[in-house]
Every structure is written in C-alpha cells, then in structure tokens.
Design an enzyme around this catalytic site. Structure first.
Site, PDB file in Angstrom:
ATOM      1  CB  CYS A   1     -15.271  50.119 -24.365  1.00  0.00           C
ATOM      2  SG  CYS A   1     -16.221  49.188 -25.593  1.00  0.00           S
TER       3      CYS A   1
ATOM      4  CD  GLU B   1     -14.245  51.149 -28.466  1.00  0.00           C
ATOM      5  OE1 GLU B   1     -15.113  50.457 -29.061  1.00  0.00           O
ATOM      6  OE2 GLU B   1     -14.452  52.319 -28.114  1.00  0.00           O
TER       7      GLU B   1
HETATM    8 ZN   LIG Z   1     -17.969  50.492 -26.121  1.00  0.00          ZN
END
Ligand SMILES: [Zn+2]
Length: 135
Positions: free
Chosen positions: A92, A58
């Site tokens: 993330c 990500e």
């Molecule tokens: Zn991550």
C-alpha cells in the site's frame, strides 16, 4: 486539508471498515483518501479463500480514486478494530507513492478514535523515481 475534510476523511474510513469482507482473519480495515481537489474515496479490505488475492482497504480506496479519474492524493486515513494504530503495508505504501502529492499525510486512526498524523515521506522515505519511468 481543512478540519472539516479531516473529519470527513476519518468518518469515511471508519464507515468503510463496516463493509470489510474479512471472514478469514476477522481483521477489519477501513481507509479513505482525500484528493488534491477535495474528493474523498473510501475502501475496505476484501479477503479471498485464496489468501494472496486479498486486497487492502488503502489500495481499494486508491484504485476507486484512480478509476474515477483522480491522480493526486493529499491524505490517507486508515483504521481497524484495534485500540492501537495500524499502518499501511509495504504494498500500500508503494501504491500511495504512485499518487501522493508533496506533503501527503497519513492519518492513523485507532478504534477508540485516537488519531496520529504521520507525514507519508516518513513511512516511505525513498520512493522509486517515478519520473524516470514515465514516458
Ligand atoms: Zn496494504
């Protein structure tokens, strides 16, 4: 997000997984982000012998997006080889929050192609007040 964009976003995440560099965990992850102006950027996880230096799929996708000059995303797709859904890690989620537009969605995609749509605000309900940090 149109149906075509949704399909393309998922396809790009699945394809990105194929380039995963994960010799230590063997846990391949692919991700893709859709910007507010319709561009898609993808990324895979990249591990390192010094484990802490690994980067998630990500963040890899989001950093590519930022490098290309984009600052707003409306959707994130993430997938792995597992039959169950995986969700973005805490780091993330923080990075997604930096660029998430209002109403951003996360598409969790299983290895079998099942898709679960989750509002980003549900998995990261209390982001930092970014406006107070910007000068
Ligand atoms: Zn991550």
């Amino acid at each position: 997000m149109t149906t075509a964009q949704r399909r393309e976003l998922i396809a790009r995440a699945v394809a990105a997984k194929e380039t995963s560099y994960s010799p230590y965990s063997r846990f391949r992850v692919g991700a893709a982000v859709l910007t507010d102006d319709g561009n898609i950027f993808d990324g895979c996880n990249v591990e390192n012998a010094s484990y802490g230096l690994a980067i998630c799929a990500e963040r890899n996708a989001i950093f590519r997006m930022a490098h290309a000059g984009h600052r707003s995303l409306v959707a994130v797709a993430v997938t792995s080889d597992h039959t169950s859904f995986i969700t973005p890690c805490g780091a993330c989620r923080q990075v997604i929050a930096e660029f998430a537009a209002k109403g951003t969605v996360v598409l969790l995609v299983s290895a079998k192609g099942r898709v679960k749509r989750v509002p980003f605000e549900r998995i990261f309900p209390t982001p930092p007040d970014l406006a107070s940090l910007k000068k």
